[in-house]
Design an enzyme around this catalytic site. Structure first.
Site, mmCIF file in Angstrom:
data_model
loop_
_atom_site.group_PDB
_atom_site.id
_atom_site.type_symbol
_atom_site.label_atom_id
_atom_site.label_comp_id
_atom_site.label_asym_id
_atom_site.label_seq_id
_atom_site.Cartn_x
_atom_site.Cartn_y
_atom_site.Cartn_z
ATOM 1 N N ALA A 62 29.748 -60.041 -21.961
ATOM 2 C CA ALA A 62 28.789 -58.944 -21.823
ATOM 3 C C ALA A 62 27.493 -59.511 -21.254
ATOM 4 C CB ALA A 62 28.536 -58.321 -23.181
ATOM 5 N N GLY A 107 33.219 -60.580 -23.754
ATOM 6 C CA GLY A 107 33.800 -59.377 -23.148
ATOM 7 C C GLY A 107 34.756 -59.695 -22.004
ATOM 8 N N GLU A 110 37.917 -60.381 -23.587
ATOM 9 C CA GLU A 110 38.438 -59.110 -24.121
ATOM 10 C C GLU A 110 39.069 -58.263 -23.005
ATOM 11 O OE1 GLU A 110 34.593 -58.457 -26.141
ATOM 12 O OE2 GLU A 110 35.817 -57.923 -27.886
ATOM 13 N N GLU A 130 30.654 -64.858 -29.302
ATOM 14 C CA GLU A 130 29.700 -63.875 -29.847
ATOM 15 C C GLU A 130 28.973 -64.385 -31.082
ATOM 16 O OE1 GLU A 130 32.648 -63.137 -28.615
ATOM 17 O OE2 GLU A 130 32.625 -61.217 -27.565
HETATM 18 N N1 DAK Z 1 25.072 -62.449 -19.453
HETATM 19 C C1 DAK Z 1 24.076 -62.490 -18.537
HETATM 20 N N2 DAK Z 1 23.880 -63.512 -17.687
HETATM 21 C C2 DAK Z 1 24.705 -64.563 -17.792
HETATM 22 C C3 DAK Z 1 25.763 -64.602 -18.729
HETATM 23 C C4 DAK Z 1 25.937 -63.475 -19.586
HETATM 24 N N3 DAK Z 1 26.935 -63.380 -20.473
HETATM 25 N N4 DAK Z 1 26.408 -65.785 -18.584
HETATM 26 C C5 DAK Z 1 25.783 -66.441 -17.592
HETATM 27 N N5 DAK Z 1 24.766 -65.725 -17.119
HETATM 28 C C6 DAK Z 1 23.837 -66.073 -16.037
HETATM 29 C C7 DAK Z 1 22.856 -67.143 -16.507
HETATM 30 O O1 DAK Z 1 21.790 -66.569 -17.207
HETATM 31 C C8 DAK Z 1 22.450 -67.759 -15.182
HETATM 32 O O2 DAK Z 1 21.531 -66.888 -14.566
HETATM 33 P P1 DAK Z 1 20.095 -67.442 -14.015
HETATM 34 O O3 DAK Z 1 19.476 -68.104 -15.158
HETATM 35 O O4 DAK Z 1 20.486 -68.376 -12.913
HETATM 36 O O5 DAK Z 1 19.399 -66.196 -13.538
HETATM 37 C C9 DAK Z 1 23.742 -67.700 -14.359
HETATM 38 O O6 DAK Z 1 24.545 -66.701 -14.973
HETATM 39 C C10 DAK Z 1 24.500 -69.004 -14.371
HETATM 40 O O7 DAK Z 1 24.720 -69.378 -15.717
HETATM 41 P P2 DAK Z 1 24.377 -70.833 -16.278
HETATM 42 O O8 DAK Z 1 23.241 -71.458 -15.527
HETATM 43 O O9 DAK Z 1 24.245 -70.718 -17.751
HETATM 44 O O10 DAK Z 1 25.726 -71.621 -15.889
HETATM 45 P P3 DAK Z 1 26.335 -72.883 -16.614
HETATM 46 O O11 DAK Z 1 27.441 -73.350 -15.730
HETATM 47 O O12 DAK Z 1 25.268 -73.877 -16.987
HETATM 48 O O13 DAK Z 1 26.960 -72.332 -17.980
HETATM 49 C C11 DAK Z 1 28.221 -70.777 -19.322
HETATM 50 C C12 DAK Z 1 28.030 -71.442 -17.915
HETATM 51 C C13 DAK Z 1 29.325 -69.727 -19.173
HETATM 52 C C14 DAK Z 1 28.715 -71.882 -20.287
HETATM 53 C C15 DAK Z 1 26.887 -70.189 -19.794
HETATM 54 O O14 DAK Z 1 26.362 -69.389 -18.745
HETATM 55 C C16 DAK Z 1 27.040 -69.337 -21.017
HETATM 56 O O15 DAK Z 1 27.169 -69.851 -22.150
HETATM 57 N N6 DAK Z 1 26.996 -68.017 -20.850
HETATM 58 C C17 DAK Z 1 27.015 -67.059 -21.906
HETATM 59 C C18 DAK Z 1 28.370 -66.912 -22.542
HETATM 60 C C19 DAK Z 1 28.362 -65.849 -23.625
HETATM 61 O O16 DAK Z 1 27.765 -66.112 -24.687
HETATM 62 N N7 DAK Z 1 28.837 -64.677 -23.295
HETATM 63 C C20 DAK Z 1 28.593 -63.462 -24.029
HETATM 64 C C21 DAK Z 1 29.382 -63.368 -25.279
HETATM 65 S S1 DAK Z 1 28.950 -61.886 -26.149
HETATM 66 C C22 DAK Z 1 28.765 -54.961 -28.083
HETATM 67 C C23 DAK Z 1 28.924 -55.932 -29.067
HETATM 68 C C24 DAK Z 1 29.234 -57.217 -28.719
HETATM 69 C C25 DAK Z 1 29.378 -57.562 -27.407
HETATM 70 C C26 DAK Z 1 29.240 -56.570 -26.426
HETATM 71 C C27 DAK Z 1 28.937 -55.276 -26.761
HETATM 72 N N8 DAK Z 1 28.314 -53.685 -28.430
HETATM 73 C C28 DAK Z 1 28.144 -53.294 -29.792
HETATM 74 C C29 DAK Z 1 28.021 -52.728 -27.363
HETATM 75 C C30 DAK Z 1 29.561 -58.935 -27.080
HETATM 76 C C31 DAK Z 1 29.894 -59.297 -25.951
HETATM 77 C C32 DAK Z 1 29.899 -60.655 -25.432
HETATM 78 O O17 DAK Z 1 30.563 -60.858 -24.504
#
Ligand code: DAK
Length: 255
Positions: A62, A107, A110, A130
């Site tokens: 997400a 997500g 998912e 998450e």
């Molecule tokens: N969202 C937004 N931007 C993201 C992102 C994300 N999930 N993942 C990466 N980016 C962006 C980064 O901010 C960065 O942007 P800039 O800073 O350059 O503007 C760009 O993508 C490149 O990312 P990194 O520089 O971090 O790249 P790395 O290779 O160093 O790292 C990484 C890659 C995948 C390990 C890292 O980006 C990372 O940890 N990303 C986040 C992973 C994550 O935590 N995903 C979300 C999980 S939560 C809901 C309830 C729950 C949910 C949804 C809805 N409701 C009740 C409605 C939960 C959902 C989830 O998915």
């Protein structure tokens, strides 16, 4: 548009296209996916392949930047939107394949779990991180993951947020196969293993298997008896059996 839908070799290919954000799922993108799935359902595609733009990520989850500071009611609606859109994959008339070309987190995983099949590239990493954000999965992960890999392994992934690499994902049944580049060619070749069979028989088989999770063995067997009888009544079944007896390749016409 953050999404690209095209057709290739009988397959619809849906590409999440926000590589600058590792194809993170904004709510707008989730809505676009919903509309694209409706389009695929009405097309003559024989399989759907979902993948991510770039060579780094299928989808990093997400959009965390968008998730911040939202009223609770809006969050709940957001979860329901994601769940409803991903559930469209269950009802799609053709089978779906997630081609995991890098990170498949939150997500993103998912979305992959809602597909019928998952293929992992050598650099794939699958996880539900998450918990590290103080959250839990909201787009079906707590329900689909244990059905796929069992309660204990699913809980381990959800409670630790640990990412699983391609080899381990294959070993625990989280992905069907590992694929090598060119990845899209590999996914299309996989689709072609089932694409040529009659669509109706495939739909009945998918429905029977999908309903197994929610049914007792007794009612599941009744569903199977009904759907297999229905399959038997199709022109494709008539053709398939006749072709076997006549020692020739069947010509299925989706009837
Ligand atoms: N969202 C937004 N931007 C993201 C992102 C994300 N999930 N993942 C990466 N980016 C962006 C980064 O901010 C960065 O942007 P800039 O800073 O350059 O503007 C760009 O993508 C490149 O990312 P990194 O520089 O971090 O790249 P790395 O290779 O160093 O790292 C990484 C890659 C995948 C390990 C890292 O980006 C990372 O940890 N990303 C986040 C992973 C994550 O935590 N995903 C979300 C999980 S939560 C809901 C309830 C729950 C949910 C949804 C809805 N409701 C009740 C409605 C939960 C959902 C989830 O998915």
């Amino acid at each position: 548009m953050s999404l690209n839908l095209r057709h290739q070799d009988g397959c619809a290919v849906l590409t999440l296209d926000r590589p600058q954000a590792l194809n993170a799922l904004s709510f707008a993108l989730i809505r676009e996916i919903g509309a694209a799935l409706d389009e695929v359902a009405g097309s003559d595609a024989r399989a759907l392949i979902v993948t991510g733009a770039g060579d780094k990520a299928f989808c990093a989850g997400a959009d965390i930047k968008e998730l911040q500071d939202r009223p609770l009611l809006e969050q709940k609606r957001g979860a329901e939107l994601g769940q409803a859109v991903f559930a469209k994959l269950d009802r799609l008339p053709v089978a779906s394949i997630a081609l995991l070309n890098g990170y498949a987190f939150g997500g993103g995983l998912e979305l992959a779990l809602a597909c019928n099949f998952r293929l992992a590239a050598p650099n794939a990493a699958l996880g539900l991180p998450e918990i590290k954000l103080g959250l839990i999965p909201g787009y079906g992960g707590t329900q689909r993951l244990p059905r796929l890999i069992g309660e204990s392994r699913a809980l381990e992934m959800i409670l630790t947020g640990r990412a699983v690499k391609a080899e381990e994902a294959l070993r625990i049944g989280l992905v069907n196969r590992l694929v090598e580049p060119p990845l899209l060619d590999a996914a299309i070749a996989f689709a072609h293993e089932f694409c040529g069979y009659g669509r109706l028989a495939q739909q009945f088989a998918r429905e029977a298997v999908q309903r197994a999770a929610a049914a007792t063995l007794e009612s599941g067997l009744r569903i199977e008896a009904d759907l297999s009888t229905l399959a038997y009544r199709t022109a494709d079944a008539e053709e398939g059996m006749r072709a076997f007896v006549e020692k020739r390749k069947p010509q299925f016409r989706d009837g």
